[in-house]
Design a protein around this motif. Sequence first.
Motif, PDB file in Angstrom:
ATOM      1  N   UNK A 191       0.855  -1.184   0.000  1.00  0.00           N
ATOM      2  CA  UNK A 191       0.000   0.000   0.000  1.00  0.00           C
ATOM      3  C   UNK A 191       0.889   1.230   0.000  1.00  0.00           C
ATOM      4  N   UNK A 192       0.840   2.017  -1.075  1.00  0.00           N
ATOM      5  CA  UNK A 192       1.648   3.231  -1.166  1.00  0.00           C
ATOM      6  C   UNK A 192       0.838   4.409  -0.639  1.00  0.00           C
ATOM      7  N   UNK A 193       1.432   5.158   0.297  1.00  0.00           N
ATOM      8  CA  UNK A 193       0.731   6.271   0.943  1.00  0.00           C
ATOM      9  C   UNK A 193       1.624   7.511   0.933  1.00  0.00           C
ATOM     10  N   UNK A 194       1.811   8.124  -0.238  1.00  0.00           N
ATOM     11  CA  UNK A 194       2.701   9.289  -0.315  1.00  0.00           C
ATOM     12  C   UNK A 194       2.125  10.489   0.419  1.00  0.00           C
ATOM     13  N   UNK A 195       3.002  11.336   0.909  1.00  0.00           N
ATOM     14  CA  UNK A 195       2.558  12.535   1.608  1.00  0.00           C
ATOM     15  C   UNK A 195       3.682  13.129   2.433  1.00  0.00           C
ATOM     16  N   UNK A 196       3.363  14.182   3.154  1.00  0.00           N
ATOM     17  CA  UNK A 196       4.340  14.933   3.941  1.00  0.00           C
ATOM     18  C   UNK A 196       4.289  14.486   5.398  1.00  0.00           C
ATOM     19  N   UNK A 197       5.324  13.760   5.841  1.00  0.00           N
ATOM     20  CA  UNK A 197       5.337  13.251   7.211  1.00  0.00           C
ATOM     21  C   UNK A 197       5.563  14.350   8.242  1.00  0.00           C
ATOM     22  N   UNK A 198       5.860  15.560   7.794  1.00  0.00           N
ATOM     23  CA  UNK A 198       5.939  16.672   8.744  1.00  0.00           C
ATOM     24  C   UNK A 198       4.556  17.051   9.265  1.00  0.00           C
TER      25      UNK A 198
END
Length: 216
Positions: A26-33
């Motif tokens: 499952x790919x969940x791209x985004x900004x971990x900040x």
Amino acid sequence: ISYLDVEQSDAEETRRWVEKAGRRALLLPGDLRSEAHCREIVSRTVAELGGLDILVNNAAAQTVNDGLDDVTSEDLEGAFRANVFAMYYLAQAAVPHMKPGSAIVNSTSQQAKIADKTMLIYAATKGAIASLTIGLSNLLAPRGIRVNCVAPGPIWTPIQPIVKSPEQLETLGSDTALGRAGQPAELAPAYVLLASREGSYMSGALVPVTGGTPML
């Protein structure tokens, strides 16, 4: 090619290998900040895959500097948000879903100890991760959840050509005892050990994979 393009390409290749092994990815791209994104990816993982047993925190921002004035307040806050805050948010979201025998593996760095003069902020975040790992280990041990960290040295990862000059790349790892940079495949077994049952008596540990650079 941007760093985001490299990350997306790596993610897609990883998914192909996982699916080739007969598993789901499952790919969940985004900004971990973003705290909200950290919590969302945990909730989506649990919803899509049915649970969560292992959390590996491996995302990082590498801030470099020549002098003390090269790092802005935005750089400083962004580095700690990406490298330290995200790990805390992800642990907060993940632990309620974890059962005894689960594991958290954090990525620190040899910079946590050697603190190169050109990596002041990066080294500070990695030192914080090492301390956070020990604290979480003490906190979560009664729940049967192990928390450890891996400290890589110079490794040939996609971030290297983005943050280093061609001249620096030519000598990457040459100052280690083994005289070279490491490959990702040489780093992976440390994570597998800490995440697996073979590491069942390890918690609060820092495992150096540094080409011989001491971290005692």
